[in-house]
Write a protein that holds these residues in place. Sequence first.
Motif, PDB file in Angstrom:
ATOM      1  N   UNK A  20       0.835  -1.039  -0.066  1.00 41.30           N
ATOM      2  CA  UNK A  20       0.143   0.152  -0.108  1.00 41.30           C
ATOM      3  C   UNK A  20       0.702   1.204  -0.142  1.00 41.30           C
ATOM      4  N   UNK A  21       1.830   1.249   0.758  1.00 41.73           N
ATOM      5  CA  UNK A  21       2.689   2.388   0.892  1.00 41.73           C
ATOM      6  C   UNK A  21       3.419   2.755  -0.579  1.00 41.73           C
ATOM      7  N   UNK A  28       3.325   7.125  -2.252  1.00 40.82           N
ATOM      8  CA  UNK A  28       2.823   7.112  -3.586  1.00 40.82           C
ATOM      9  C   UNK A  28       2.134   8.359  -3.895  1.00 40.82           C
ATOM     10  N   UNK A  29       1.192   8.864  -3.064  1.00 42.47           N
ATOM     11  CA  UNK A  29       0.449   9.895  -3.126  1.00 42.47           C
ATOM     12  C   UNK A  29       1.387  11.176  -2.873  1.00 42.47           C
ATOM     13  N   UNK A  30       2.485  11.129  -2.068  1.00 41.07           N
ATOM     14  CA  UNK A  30       3.312  12.335  -1.916  1.00 41.07           C
ATOM     15  C   UNK A  30       4.374  12.283  -3.199  1.00 41.07           C
ATOM     16  N   UNK A  31       4.786  11.219  -3.490  1.00 39.24           N
ATOM     17  CA  UNK A  31       5.564  11.541  -4.796  1.00 39.24           C
ATOM     18  C   UNK A  31       5.021  11.976  -5.988  1.00 39.24           C
ATOM     19  N   UNK A  36       3.665  16.353  -9.821  1.00 37.28           N
ATOM     20  CA  UNK A  36       2.826  17.068 -10.643  1.00 37.28           C
ATOM     21  C   UNK A  36       3.239  18.760 -10.148  1.00 37.28           C
ATOM     22  N   UNK A  37       3.612  18.998  -9.114  1.00 33.08           N
ATOM     23  CA  UNK A  37       3.717  20.339  -8.680  1.00 33.08           C
ATOM     24  C   UNK A  37       5.070  20.988  -9.365  1.00 33.08           C
ATOM     25  N   UNK A  38       6.057  19.763  -9.647  1.00 29.82           N
ATOM     26  CA  UNK A  38       7.196  20.111 -10.325  1.00 29.82           C
ATOM     27  C   UNK A  38       7.178  20.467 -11.530  1.00 29.82           C
ATOM     28  N   UNK A  76       0.856  30.697 -11.255  1.00 24.54           N
ATOM     29  CA  UNK A  76       1.177  29.211 -11.439  1.00 24.54           C
ATOM     30  C   UNK A  76       2.462  28.807 -10.700  1.00 24.54           C
ATOM     31  N   UNK A  77       3.580  29.734 -10.648  1.00 20.74           N
ATOM     32  CA  UNK A  77       4.808  29.217  -9.929  1.00 20.74           C
ATOM     33  C   UNK A  77       4.230  29.402  -8.413  1.00 20.74           C
ATOM     34  N   UNK A  78       3.553  30.389  -7.867  1.00 17.00           N
ATOM     35  CA  UNK A  78       3.282  30.526  -6.594  1.00 17.00           C
ATOM     36  C   UNK A  78       2.358  29.498  -6.000  1.00 17.00           C
ATOM     37  N   UNK A  79       1.494  29.003  -6.838  1.00 12.30           N
ATOM     38  CA  UNK A  79       0.421  27.825  -6.724  1.00 12.30           C
ATOM     39  C   UNK A  79       1.210  26.391  -6.448  1.00 12.30           C
ATOM     40  N   UNK A  80       2.090  26.226  -7.511  1.00  6.21           N
ATOM     41  CA  UNK A  80       2.973  24.952  -7.378  1.00  6.21           C
ATOM     42  C   UNK A  80       3.846  24.960  -6.412  1.00  6.21           C
ATOM     43  N   UNK A  81       4.348  26.209  -5.863  1.00  6.67           N
ATOM     44  CA  UNK A  81       5.443  26.097  -5.007  1.00  6.67           C
ATOM     45  C   UNK A  81       4.663  25.844  -3.373  1.00  6.67           C
ATOM     46  N   UNK A  82       3.473  26.502  -3.522  1.00  4.20           N
ATOM     47  CA  UNK A  82       2.444  25.980  -2.250  1.00  4.20           C
ATOM     48  C   UNK A  82       2.229  24.765  -2.159  1.00  4.20           C
ATOM     49  N   UNK A  83       1.837  24.082  -3.211  1.00  2.77           N
ATOM     50  CA  UNK A  83       1.600  22.630  -3.421  1.00  2.77           C
ATOM     51  C   UNK A  83       2.825  21.775  -3.115  1.00  2.77           C
ATOM     52  N   UNK A  84       4.012  22.194  -3.464  1.00  2.00           N
ATOM     53  CA  UNK A  84       5.087  21.550  -3.086  1.00  2.00           C
ATOM     54  C   UNK A  84       5.478  21.401  -1.965  1.00  2.00           C
TER      55      UNK A  84
END
Length: 223
Positions: A20-21, A28-31, A36-38, A76-84
């Motif tokens: 499961x991990x 898996x979810x984390x990676x 996606x944010x990268x 988009x860059x700021x949103x991606x950084x927050x998500x990352x």
Amino acid sequence: MDTKVANENIDRRNNNTAFTMVCGGFTCSKNSLCALNILYVMVSLLMIGIAAWGKWFGLISSFQVVGGVIGVGIFLFLVAVVGLIGALKHHQVLLFFYMIILFMVFVVQFSVSTACLALNKEQQNHLLEVGWNTSDTTQRDVENSLDCCGFSSVNYNETCNAPCFYNSSCVSCVSKIQVHTEEVLRFVGGIGLFFSFSEILGVWLTYRYRNQKDPRANPSAFL
């Protein structure tokens, strides 16, 4: 016999936990969310770089167009950084706001993309005329690049920067713009739909990731 059965059950549970991990759990979810944010970071930097390059070499003289593209890229860059950051630290607050913002972006982008694909000829001409009358800089850019004068008709009593103006052989710009309008709208609509589905995937991954327990954390800790 009971001890052997108990050991087999423990081994089975450990194997299921490891599976499961790796395949569908926390790691898996984390990676997936990080990847996606990268991708979003790379796309945002590409947008900013192309807009700056076009302005630097004089390919785009309209500051509104360049500023709009750069603004979208920075957002988009700021949103991606927050998500990352939220994905790396499993930060519940950052992941929540990231999920909400990404969903709103999905709604807007999906609506614009479907509208681009659904526009008919009359609607396209109306939007082109509105854009033409909005900025004189845009008019000069189009006239120079397409070698045409005026939107729907050529008026030789007015000034025009196109080379054909001095030979009195110009045609209206709308006839040349229409050749590429449908292709551009399909391209923009297709790209927008592709990224909108990636955004809803990001929302689903974030929602799933927020509700998963870090296996390395304290079992009694609050999620």
